[in-house]
Design a protein around this motif. Structure first.
Motif, PDB file in Angstrom:
ATOM      1  N   THR A   1       0.764  -1.220  -0.118  1.00 18.14           N
ATOM      2  CA  THR A   1      -0.076   0.138  -0.112  1.00 18.14           C
ATOM      3  C   THR A   1       0.828   1.167   0.008  1.00 18.14           C
ATOM      4  O   THR A   1       1.760   1.425   0.866  1.00 18.14           O
ATOM      5  CB  THR A   1      -0.984  -0.056   1.187  1.00 18.14           C
ATOM      6  N   VAL A   2       0.615   2.056  -1.183  1.00 15.73           N
ATOM      7  CA  VAL A   2       1.378   3.221  -1.109  1.00 15.73           C
ATOM      8  C   VAL A   2       0.544   4.660  -0.720  1.00 15.73           C
ATOM      9  O   VAL A   2      -0.542   4.507  -1.310  1.00 15.73           O
ATOM     10  CB  VAL A   2       1.794   3.534  -2.446  1.00 15.73           C
ATOM     11  N   GLY A   3       1.025   5.226   0.323  1.00 14.97           N
ATOM     12  CA  GLY A   3       0.141   6.288   0.844  1.00 14.97           C
ATOM     13  C   GLY A   3       1.097   7.712   1.252  1.00 14.97           C
ATOM     14  O   GLY A   3       2.239   7.694   1.260  1.00 14.97           O
ATOM     15  N   PRO A   4       0.444   8.615   1.694  1.00 19.23           N
ATOM     16  CA  PRO A   4       0.972   9.686   2.108  1.00 19.23           C
ATOM     17  C   PRO A   4       2.094   9.698   3.147  1.00 19.23           C
ATOM     18  O   PRO A   4       2.948  10.306   2.953  1.00 19.23           O
ATOM     19  CB  PRO A   4      -0.017  10.660   2.423  1.00 19.23           C
ATOM     20  N   THR A   5       2.162   8.580   4.065  1.00 21.31           N
ATOM     21  CA  THR A   5       3.022   8.696   5.183  1.00 21.31           C
ATOM     22  C   THR A   5       4.078   7.449   4.806  1.00 21.31           C
ATOM     23  O   THR A   5       4.898   7.069   5.701  1.00 21.31           O
ATOM     24  CB  THR A   5       2.296   8.339   6.253  1.00 21.31           C
ATOM     25  N   GLY A   6       3.875   6.897   3.758  1.00 22.36           N
ATOM     26  CA  GLY A   6       4.911   5.805   3.336  1.00 22.36           C
ATOM     27  C   GLY A   6       4.656   4.648   2.682  1.00 22.36           C
ATOM     28  O   GLY A   6       3.382   4.710   2.121  1.00 22.36           O
ATOM     29  N   ILE A   7       5.256   3.599   2.674  1.00 22.19           N
ATOM     30  CA  ILE A   7       5.012   2.384   1.867  1.00 22.19           C
ATOM     31  C   ILE A   7       4.458   1.228   2.878  1.00 22.19           C
ATOM     32  O   ILE A   7       5.466   0.842   3.736  1.00 22.19           O
ATOM     33  CB  ILE A   7       5.825   1.899   1.000  1.00 22.19           C
ATOM     34  N   ASP A   8       3.502   0.430   2.958  1.00 20.58           N
ATOM     35  CA  ASP A   8       3.444  -0.338   3.967  1.00 20.58           C
ATOM     36  C   ASP A   8       3.225  -1.855   3.016  1.00 20.58           C
ATOM     37  O   ASP A   8       2.486  -1.908   1.879  1.00 20.58           O
ATOM     38  CB  ASP A   8       1.864  -0.270   4.562  1.00 20.58           C
ATOM     39  N   VAL A   9       3.961  -2.891   3.580  1.00 20.95           N
ATOM     40  CA  VAL A   9       3.925  -4.283   2.903  1.00 20.95           C
ATOM     41  C   VAL A   9       3.344  -5.271   3.839  1.00 20.95           C
ATOM     42  O   VAL A   9       3.830  -5.466   4.970  1.00 20.95           O
ATOM     43  CB  VAL A   9       5.459  -4.375   2.558  1.00 20.95           C
ATOM     44  N   ASP A  10       2.402  -5.960   3.271  1.00 21.03           N
ATOM     45  CA  ASP A  10       1.887  -7.094   4.294  1.00 21.03           C
ATOM     46  C   ASP A  10       1.939  -8.307   3.714  1.00 21.03           C
ATOM     47  O   ASP A  10       1.685  -8.547   2.676  1.00 21.03           O
ATOM     48  CB  ASP A  10       0.648  -6.577   4.640  1.00 21.03           C
ATOM     49  N   PHE A  11       2.240  -9.340   4.434  1.00 19.85           N
ATOM     50  CA  PHE A  11       2.561 -10.741   3.955  1.00 19.85           C
ATOM     51  C   PHE A  11       1.277 -11.674   4.092  1.00 19.85           C
ATOM     52  O   PHE A  11       1.826 -13.094   4.247  1.00 19.85           O
ATOM     53  CB  PHE A  11       3.913 -11.332   4.274  1.00 19.85           C
ATOM     54  N   THR A  12       0.210 -11.271   4.359  1.00 23.84           N
ATOM     55  CA  THR A  12      -0.827 -12.085   4.612  1.00 23.84           C
ATOM     56  C   THR A  12      -0.945 -12.893   3.653  1.00 23.84           C
ATOM     57  O   THR A  12      -1.047 -12.361   2.306  1.00 23.84           O
ATOM     58  CB  THR A  12      -2.284 -11.359   4.718  1.00 23.84           C
ATOM     59  N   GLY A  13      -1.504 -14.276   3.464  1.00 22.86           N
ATOM     60  CA  GLY A  13      -1.339 -15.109   2.390  1.00 22.86           C
ATOM     61  C   GLY A  13      -0.302 -15.692   2.258  1.00 22.86           C
ATOM     62  O   GLY A  13      -0.519 -16.815   1.392  1.00 22.86           O
ATOM     63  N   THR A  14       0.773 -15.659   2.949  1.00 26.89           N
ATOM     64  CA  THR A  14       2.009 -16.316   2.705  1.00 26.89           C
ATOM     65  C   THR A  14       1.825 -17.692   3.307  1.00 26.89           C
ATOM     66  O   THR A  14       1.338 -17.872   4.452  1.00 26.89           O
ATOM     67  CB  THR A  14       3.349 -15.445   3.339  1.00 26.89           C
ATOM     68  N   SER A  15       2.592 -18.880   3.012  1.00 27.35           N
ATOM     69  CA  SER A  15       2.783 -20.150   3.646  1.00 27.35           C
ATOM     70  C   SER A  15       3.071 -19.940   4.932  1.00 27.35           C
ATOM     71  O   SER A  15       3.926 -19.123   5.435  1.00 27.35           O
ATOM     72  CB  SER A  15       3.544 -20.822   2.562  1.00 27.35           C
ATOM     73  N   PRO A  16       2.339 -21.110   5.791  1.00 26.14           N
ATOM     74  CA  PRO A  16       2.884 -21.181   7.313  1.00 26.14           C
ATOM     75  C   PRO A  16       4.329 -21.631   7.298  1.00 26.14           C
ATOM     76  O   PRO A  16       4.794 -22.155   6.439  1.00 26.14           O
ATOM     77  CB  PRO A  16       1.972 -22.104   7.672  1.00 26.14           C
ATOM     78  N   VAL A  17       4.684 -21.788   8.781  1.00 22.98           N
ATOM     79  CA  VAL A  17       5.997 -21.842   8.823  1.00 22.98           C
ATOM     80  C   VAL A  17       6.187 -23.328   8.668  1.00 22.98           C
ATOM     81  O   VAL A  17       5.610 -24.248   8.336  1.00 22.98           O
ATOM     82  CB  VAL A  17       6.523 -21.945  10.474  1.00 22.98           C
ATOM     83  N   SER A  18       7.694 -23.634   7.990  1.00 24.35           N
ATOM     84  CA  SER A  18       8.104 -24.962   7.941  1.00 24.35           C
ATOM     85  C   SER A  18       8.625 -25.536   8.926  1.00 24.35           C
ATOM     86  O   SER A  18       9.084 -25.345   9.711  1.00 24.35           O
ATOM     87  CB  SER A  18       9.429 -24.811   6.538  1.00 24.35           C
ATOM     88  N   THR A  19       8.721 -27.155   8.644  1.00 24.72           N
ATOM     89  CA  THR A  19       9.499 -27.934   9.793  1.00 24.72           C
ATOM     90  C   THR A  19      10.777 -27.956   9.861  1.00 24.72           C
ATOM     91  O   THR A  19      11.645 -28.457  10.379  1.00 24.72           O
ATOM     92  CB  THR A  19       8.841 -29.188   9.907  1.00 24.72           C
ATOM     93  N   TRP A  20      11.407 -27.431   8.629  1.00 23.82           N
ATOM     94  CA  TRP A  20      12.794 -27.358   8.406  1.00 23.82           C
ATOM     95  C   TRP A  20      13.473 -25.872   8.438  1.00 23.82           C
ATOM     96  O   TRP A  20      12.570 -24.913   8.572  1.00 23.82           O
ATOM     97  CB  TRP A  20      13.084 -27.606   6.969  1.00 23.82           C
ATOM     98  N   GLY A  21      14.389 -25.805   8.817  1.00 24.89           N
ATOM     99  CA  GLY A  21      15.214 -24.490   9.323  1.00 24.89           C
ATOM    100  C   GLY A  21      15.447 -23.423   8.064  1.00 24.89           C
ATOM    101  O   GLY A  21      16.352 -22.871   8.002  1.00 24.89           O
ATOM    102  N   ILE A  22      14.484 -23.320   7.302  1.00 27.39           N
ATOM    103  CA  ILE A  22      14.049 -22.240   6.458  1.00 27.39           C
ATOM    104  C   ILE A  22      13.357 -21.179   6.585  1.00 27.39           C
ATOM    105  O   ILE A  22      12.837 -20.161   5.907  1.00 27.39           O
ATOM    106  CB  ILE A  22      13.891 -22.755   5.033  1.00 27.39           C
TER     107      ILE A  22
END
Lengths: 537, 226
Positions: free
Chosen positions: A259-280
């Protein structure tokens, strides 16, 4: 001095940048770990007493720099600035409050003016480097919790009166497979901050400054205003992008809304895959670091990096996603996912600025991590940073075998030959790997690796882009995916996890190429002819 | 500000005036905890002999001075530091002396040493050089005004058009004094004297430029602080 004018402010600002560069060079020169001294896997910076980053060294890597900036604030929460004394020093390798995994040590040192210590802290220096070994499962994704991944130092005091706590050093030594190197690197981290502090005091004397507050405000306010002006010229609104990468067991979706707005840029990662069982998995600090770096590559790249320019890019991710993995998730190889985040935000930025944003690239480093035993039984470990092709730029071909976004250098293979029986028989650009386009993607590499003693060796593979290629932009073609196989039998070697290379065999690694930008039909005839002649297209 | 004669070709003049010297470097990896004194003494003697021969050819009979530097680091580091040492031969306390010299150089560069860490030498560098006496001091001279006859109209981006004195440097004598703005011309270079400076010529024909005291100084920030 009276109120310094704008030119004096600018001169002092440049001096701060020179000081942190010297700080970084001391770290490079005095370091024991090859990743710091050969690849530049480090960061260094100066902060005001409120913990605002005023300048960072150009030498360094974004995953460290931007997360180190946040780390200093955590230190100030734990150790109030008014309770600090001359000669204090602090350390952590907390992945969540430092720079994302246990291998990175962050050291923070307050600066007092030696002639007027009663004045209190005038500034803080911080630095980070990747040490050789912290025990645990080693530099691998095999840990299932951070507890498996090695020695964990919370935000703690490293020493007082200028002396490193010997008990703490003993603990670090006892928890490392390379105790001398870790001991030496802790000393080099402390030394580089001390050198920065010396130079800062000299600068304050030279310019007759008794504090840095006005200079700090100038640096922060100017940088922030410059960023807001640039962001103000962009269309306002929300754009989304998604990128699928290989993952370990299942593919990972990286999704963001910008989201680009007058006070800056907001980036949100909702929808990204859940944590992995591996160390990545990626701690949020590292996600913020690479996301804001990705945004800044396109928006305001010429504005110096400091708290003012960083704070107008805000990053959030739901807890439990792979980009906001909660403690105690395993995070050792967080760079494999974290270094994909600039490509993810480029997907959104390309909709706003279609002619300014490069195509996708290999992005995550293709580190060559090998181990085995010499004929006499002694163990060897090789950790060498290498890269595939970067994405084509809107105005030029992608860079070949170049680490974007990490910015670390490829390591000379000769160094590994000197410290192990490993031989790199081949290291060459990989023909046809760069995606076609008006501008072609950068070439990947082909490496052929063997053991000069007739013995097996192991590879701990942490490679992405072997199933999901870097995607072209504006009509450009995809880059080639990477792969690993045995030279003799042709058998495939898995790109994530540990494999044994049998005695007498050689490992062939094909690194991904960067994707192309623009319609290949629009490629300049001269560039097309050069592709033909080089035999690489 | 001092401008010696021929400043425009100063490095060429310097080359002709520099001492005759020869420097040799040899790699001999020596851990201080397993130091081979005899081997190192043999190498240093060889290097010094060879370098002395070369210097003697170019400067026969001239007195020479020998200096020694070692490239050292802690075992495990990748970059060495340059450690100045007294010229050998080393005795049984060699490792202690080297460590003390290394500590001093290391501390100067990196602020602190690392206790208990083994240091090592990678290369040895011996330099043999003729001795050059320091130049005698410059005697004071009586000052007298010099009147530049020629003037030239020049555009100074800061000051605009102005009259600037043209001075032929070969016409200047020790003791001469004149005011800027001026251009002092010699075959290899031209010295620009800004309007705020006076020039005197010392006994060795150096131009010495002084900033003229600013009548407004003290009232406002002067240019030097800006």
């Amino acid at each position: 001095m009276g109120t310094p004018d704008l030119i004096q402010m600018q001169v002092m600002w440049n001096r701060l940048i020179a000081i942190v560069e010297e700080q970084a060079q001391v770290l490079v020169r005095a370091s024991f770990s090859t990743s710091t001294r050969e690849a530049g896997d480090l960061s260094a910076g100066v902060f005001d007493r409120r913990g605002r980053m005023l300048a960072q060294s150009v030498t360094g890597t974004p995953g460290h720099v931007n997360s180190m900036a946040a780390s200093v604030l955590h230190f100030l929460d734990e150790f109030p600035v008014d309770e600090m004394a001359p000669g204090d020093m602090f350390i952590t390798n907390d992945p969540w409050k430092g720079t994302g995994h246990l291998y990175d040590f962050v050291v923070v040192t307050p600066v007092f003016h030696p002639d007027r210590p009663e004045q209190g802290v005038v500034a803080l220096f911080a630095c980070t480097s990747h040490v050789v070994d912290v025990g645990g499962v080693g530099f691998s994704m095999e840990g299932r919790e951070v507890y498996h991944e090695g020695l964990y130092l919370p935000l703690i005091r490293l020493g007082r009166d200028g002396h490193i706590d010997p008990a703490l050093l003993k603990i670090m030594r006892a928890n490392s497979r390379a105790p001398d190197m870790v001991d030496g690197d802790v000393h080099s981290l402390v030394a580089c901050n001390d050198r920065g502090a010396e130079r800062l005091v000299q600068m304050m004397d030279e310019f007759a400054l008794d504090r840095l507050d006005e200079l700090a405000d100038h640096v922060i306010d100017r940088s922030k205003a410059a960023m807001l002006r640039i962001i103000g010229d962009l269309p306002h609104g929300t754009w989304t992008s998604e990128m699928r990468i290989d993952g370990v067991d299942d593919p990972i979706d990286l999704a963001c809304a910008m989201t680009v707005g007058p006070t800056g840029i907001d980036v949100d990662f909702t929808g990204t895959s859940p944590v992995s069982t591996w160390g990545i998995n990626v701690p949020l600090a590292y996600t913020v670091a690479y996301t804001s770096f990705g945004v800044r590559c396109i928006v305001g790249p010429d504005v110096p990096n400091n708290t003012g320019s960083l704070e107008v890019v805000r990053v959030t991710a739901p807890e439990g996603t792979i980009v906001n993995a909660p403690h105690p998730a395993p995070v050792q190889i967080r760079h494999v996912v974290g270094q994909m985040l600039p490509d993810t935000v480029f997907g959104a930025l390309a909709q706003i600025l279609p002619e300014r944003v490069p195509a996708e690239g290999t992005s995550a480093l293709w580190n060559v991590l090998l181990d085995g035993h010499w004929e006499d039984g002694e163990r060897f470990i090789v950790l060498s940073f290498h890269s595939g092709g970067a994405g084509a730029r809107p105005y030029a071909d992608g860079l070949s075998a170049t680490a974007f976004p990490s910015g670390v250098r490829n390591m000379p293979v000769e160094i590994n030959g000197a410290i192990s029986p490993i031989v790199f028989w081949r290291k060459e650009l990989r023909p046809g790997s760069g995606g076609a386009g008006r501008h072609r993607g950068g070439h990947g590499q082909i490496m052929e690796i063997g053991n000069r003693e007739n013995r097996p060796f192991n590879i701990s593979a942490t490679y992405e882009r072997t199933e999901h290629p870097p995607r072209g932009r504006n009509g450009g073609g995809d880059g080639a995916t990477g792969s690993l196989r045995l030279a003799g039998s042709g058998e495939r070697v898995k790109p994530l996890g540990r494999s044994r290379i049998p005695a007498g065999e050689r490992l062939i690694m094909e690194f991904p190429g960067g994707a192309g930008f623009g319609d290949p039909a629009e490629r300049a005839p001269a560039a097309a002819a050069e592709d033909e002649q080089s035999g690489l297209a | 500000m001092i401008v010696p004669p021929g400043a425009g070709v100063g490095s060429a003049i310097g080359f002709l005036l520099a001492p005759v010297s020869h420097e040799l470097v040899r790699t001999s990896h020596q851990r201080l905890d397993a130091f081979d004194v005899d081997e190192v003494n043999r190498i240093l003697a060889e290097l010094a002999d060879e370098a002395r021969l070369v210097v003697a050819e170019a400067a026969p009979g001239a007195p020479v001075v020998e200096t020694l530097h070692a490239s050292m680091r802690y075992r495990g580091q990748g970059h060495e530091i340059d450690v100045p040492l007294p010229m050998g031969p080393f005795g049984p306390d060699a490792a202690d002396r080297l460590l003390a010299a290394f500590d001093q150089a290391y501390r100067a560069l990196y602020t602190r040493v690392i206790p208990g860490m083994v240091a090592e030498v990678l290369t040895w560098r011996v330099r043999v050089s003729t001795v050059v006496a320091p130049p005698p001091s410059i005697p004071p001279v009586e000052q007298r005004p010099f009147d530049p006859a020629d003037r030239h109209r020049v555009l100074d981006p800061n000051e605009g058009w102005g009259d600037v004195a043209l001075v032929d440097r070969s016409a200047l004598e020790p003791g001469h004094r004149f005011a800027g703005p001026a251009l002092v011309i010699e075959p290899q270079t031209t010295t620009v004297v800004p309007p705020a400076f006076d020039v005197t010529v010392d006994a060795r024909a150096h131009l010495v430029l002084h900033r003229r005291p600013d009548p407004a100084a003290g009232a406002a920030t002067n240019e030097e602080d800006a």
